[in-house]
Design a protein around this motif. Structure first.
Motif, PDB file in Angstrom:
ATOM      1  N   LEU A  38      88.064   0.780 -35.076  1.00  0.00           N
ATOM      2  CA  LEU A  38      87.569   1.905 -35.871  1.00  0.00           C
ATOM      3  C   LEU A  38      88.335   2.044 -37.184  1.00  0.00           C
ATOM      4  O   LEU A  38      87.738   2.342 -38.224  1.00  0.00           O
ATOM      5  CB  LEU A  38      87.659   3.204 -35.067  1.00  0.00           C
ATOM      6  CG  LEU A  38      86.681   3.326 -33.903  1.00  0.00           C
ATOM      7  CD1 LEU A  38      86.942   4.610 -33.133  1.00  0.00           C
ATOM      8  CD2 LEU A  38      85.250   3.303 -34.412  1.00  0.00           C
ATOM      9  N   MET A  39      89.629   1.828 -37.157  1.00  0.00           N
ATOM     10  CA  MET A  39      90.417   1.916 -38.394  1.00  0.00           C
ATOM     11  C   MET A  39      90.019   0.805 -39.363  1.00  0.00           C
ATOM     12  O   MET A  39      89.925   1.033 -40.578  1.00  0.00           O
ATOM     13  CB  MET A  39      91.920   1.852 -38.091  1.00  0.00           C
ATOM     14  CG  MET A  39      92.448   3.092 -37.430  1.00  0.00           C
ATOM     15  SD  MET A  39      92.097   4.620 -38.314  1.00  0.00           S
ATOM     16  CE  MET A  39      93.047   4.393 -39.788  1.00  0.00           C
ATOM     17  N   ALA A  40      89.788  -0.395 -38.870  1.00  0.00           N
ATOM     18  CA  ALA A  40      89.355  -1.493 -39.729  1.00  0.00           C
ATOM     19  C   ALA A  40      87.992  -1.191 -40.339  1.00  0.00           C
ATOM     20  O   ALA A  40      87.764  -1.448 -41.535  1.00  0.00           O
ATOM     21  CB  ALA A  40      89.304  -2.794 -38.930  1.00  0.00           C
ATOM     22  N   ALA A  41      87.088  -0.624 -39.552  1.00  0.00           N
ATOM     23  CA  ALA A  41      85.770  -0.254 -40.077  1.00  0.00           C
ATOM     24  C   ALA A  41      85.906   0.829 -41.130  1.00  0.00           C
ATOM     25  O   ALA A  41      85.232   0.789 -42.176  1.00  0.00           O
ATOM     26  CB  ALA A  41      84.872   0.210 -38.940  1.00  0.00           C
ATOM     27  N   TYR A  42      86.765   1.801 -40.902  1.00  0.00           N
ATOM     28  CA  TYR A  42      86.983   2.886 -41.865  1.00  0.00           C
ATOM     29  C   TYR A  42      87.555   2.352 -43.174  1.00  0.00           C
ATOM     30  O   TYR A  42      87.084   2.690 -44.255  1.00  0.00           O
ATOM     31  CB  TYR A  42      87.924   3.928 -41.252  1.00  0.00           C
ATOM     32  CG  TYR A  42      88.268   5.057 -42.186  1.00  0.00           C
ATOM     33  CD1 TYR A  42      87.360   6.069 -42.434  1.00  0.00           C
ATOM     34  CD2 TYR A  42      89.514   5.118 -42.808  1.00  0.00           C
ATOM     35  CE1 TYR A  42      87.670   7.103 -43.284  1.00  0.00           C
ATOM     36  CE2 TYR A  42      89.839   6.147 -43.657  1.00  0.00           C
ATOM     37  CZ  TYR A  42      88.910   7.148 -43.901  1.00  0.00           C
ATOM     38  OH  TYR A  42      89.225   8.165 -44.749  1.00  0.00           O
ATOM     39  N   ALA A  45      84.881   0.425 -45.012  1.00  0.00           N
ATOM     40  CA  ALA A  45      83.904   1.330 -45.620  1.00  0.00           C
ATOM     41  C   ALA A  45      84.475   2.003 -46.855  1.00  0.00           C
ATOM     42  O   ALA A  45      83.782   2.127 -47.884  1.00  0.00           O
ATOM     43  CB  ALA A  45      83.449   2.374 -44.607  1.00  0.00           C
ATOM     44  N   MET A  46      85.730   2.418 -46.797  1.00  0.00           N
ATOM     45  CA  MET A  46      86.355   3.047 -47.970  1.00  0.00           C
ATOM     46  C   MET A  46      86.484   2.035 -49.104  1.00  0.00           C
ATOM     47  O   MET A  46      86.275   2.362 -50.270  1.00  0.00           O
ATOM     48  CB  MET A  46      87.735   3.616 -47.608  1.00  0.00           C
ATOM     49  CG  MET A  46      87.691   4.849 -46.769  1.00  0.00           C
ATOM     50  SD  MET A  46      86.878   6.206 -47.639  1.00  0.00           S
ATOM     51  CE  MET A  46      85.465   6.455 -46.599  1.00  0.00           C
ATOM     52  N   GLY A  47      86.815   0.803 -48.771  1.00  0.00           N
ATOM     53  CA  GLY A  47      86.928  -0.233 -49.799  1.00  0.00           C
ATOM     54  C   GLY A  47      85.579  -0.479 -50.480  1.00  0.00           C
ATOM     55  O   GLY A  47      85.515  -0.609 -51.695  1.00  0.00           O
ATOM     56  N   ILE A  48      84.525  -0.517 -49.704  1.00  0.00           N
ATOM     57  CA  ILE A  48      83.198  -0.733 -50.271  1.00  0.00           C
ATOM     58  C   ILE A  48      82.786   0.450 -51.121  1.00  0.00           C
ATOM     59  O   ILE A  48      82.265   0.287 -52.240  1.00  0.00           O
ATOM     60  CB  ILE A  48      82.170  -0.992 -49.146  1.00  0.00           C
ATOM     61  CG1 ILE A  48      82.450  -2.351 -48.515  1.00  0.00           C
ATOM     62  CG2 ILE A  48      80.749  -0.927 -49.664  1.00  0.00           C
ATOM     63  CD1 ILE A  48      81.680  -2.611 -47.238  1.00  0.00           C
ATOM     64  N   LEU A  49      83.037   1.662 -50.642  1.00  0.00           N
ATOM     65  CA  LEU A  49      82.668   2.857 -51.408  1.00  0.00           C
ATOM     66  C   LEU A  49      83.463   2.947 -52.706  1.00  0.00           C
ATOM     67  O   LEU A  49      82.912   3.282 -53.765  1.00  0.00           O
ATOM     68  CB  LEU A  49      82.894   4.124 -50.575  1.00  0.00           C
ATOM     69  CG  LEU A  49      81.887   4.356 -49.457  1.00  0.00           C
ATOM     70  CD1 LEU A  49      82.297   5.585 -48.642  1.00  0.00           C
ATOM     71  CD2 LEU A  49      80.491   4.554 -50.036  1.00  0.00           C
ATOM     72  N   LEU A  50      84.744   2.650 -52.658  1.00  0.00           N
ATOM     73  CA  LEU A  50      85.574   2.735 -53.855  1.00  0.00           C
ATOM     74  C   LEU A  50      85.251   1.626 -54.853  1.00  0.00           C
ATOM     75  O   LEU A  50      85.466   1.779 -56.053  1.00  0.00           O
ATOM     76  CB  LEU A  50      87.046   2.707 -53.483  1.00  0.00           C
ATOM     77  CG  LEU A  50      87.548   3.952 -52.740  1.00  0.00           C
ATOM     78  CD1 LEU A  50      88.997   3.764 -52.313  1.00  0.00           C
ATOM     79  CD2 LEU A  50      87.384   5.199 -53.585  1.00  0.00           C
ATOM     80  N   LYS A  51      84.724   0.517 -54.369  1.00  0.00           N
ATOM     81  CA  LYS A  51      84.349  -0.581 -55.252  1.00  0.00           C
ATOM     82  C   LYS A  51      83.191  -0.157 -56.164  1.00  0.00           C
ATOM     83  O   LYS A  51      83.116  -0.578 -57.313  1.00  0.00           O
ATOM     84  CB  LYS A  51      83.954  -1.799 -54.420  1.00  0.00           C
ATOM     85  CG  LYS A  51      83.623  -3.009 -55.252  1.00  0.00           C
ATOM     86  CD  LYS A  51      83.300  -4.205 -54.365  1.00  0.00           C
ATOM     87  CE  LYS A  51      82.980  -5.400 -55.248  1.00  0.00           C
ATOM     88  NZ  LYS A  51      82.674  -6.573 -54.452  1.00  0.00           N
ATOM     89  N   PHE A  52      82.307   0.683 -55.658  1.00  0.00           N
ATOM     90  CA  PHE A  52      81.143   1.099 -56.431  1.00  0.00           C
ATOM     91  C   PHE A  52      81.429   2.297 -57.338  1.00  0.00           C
ATOM     92  O   PHE A  52      80.563   2.687 -58.103  1.00  0.00           O
ATOM     93  CB  PHE A  52      79.977   1.428 -55.498  1.00  0.00           C
ATOM     94  CG  PHE A  52      79.420   0.216 -54.814  1.00  0.00           C
ATOM     95  CD1 PHE A  52      78.862  -0.821 -55.554  1.00  0.00           C
ATOM     96  CD2 PHE A  52      79.454   0.107 -53.445  1.00  0.00           C
ATOM     97  CE1 PHE A  52      78.366  -1.944 -54.923  1.00  0.00           C
ATOM     98  CE2 PHE A  52      78.948  -1.017 -52.807  1.00  0.00           C
ATOM     99  CZ  PHE A  52      78.410  -2.043 -53.554  1.00  0.00           C
ATOM    100  N   VAL A  53      82.598   2.873 -57.256  1.00  0.00           N
ATOM    101  CA  VAL A  53      82.928   4.042 -58.088  1.00  0.00           C
ATOM    102  C   VAL A  53      83.448   3.609 -59.421  1.00  0.00           C
ATOM    103  O   VAL A  53      84.002   2.623 -59.676  1.00  0.00           O
ATOM    104  CB  VAL A  53      83.940   4.953 -57.376  1.00  0.00           C
ATOM    105  CG1 VAL A  53      84.413   6.056 -58.283  1.00  0.00           C
ATOM    106  CG2 VAL A  53      83.333   5.499 -56.111  1.00  0.00           C
TER     107      VAL A  53
END
Length: 53
Positions: A38-42, A45-53
């Motif tokens: 779950l931590m790896a998935a989190y 997901a944060m890395g992907i979201l921050l990449k698009f910001v």
């Protein structure tokens, strides 16, 4: 309750307890790495979201 009925009830209870112990150990083995997955998935997901910001 006769002695044989009591012995049968005891055997059934022991079998049920053994079944529950086996199921619990299987669940515990499956949950062993759940936190890290779950931590790896989190983090992913944060890395992907921050990449698009």
């Amino acid at each position: 309750m006769t002695h044989t009925e009591q012995a049968l009830a005891d055997d059934k209870m022991r079998a049920e307890i053994a079944k529950l112990v086996a199921e619990t150990s299987e669940i515990n083995q499956n949950m062993k790495y759940r936190f890290w997955v779950l931590m790896a998935a989190y983090v992913s997901a944060m890395g992907i979201l921050l990449k698009f910001v």
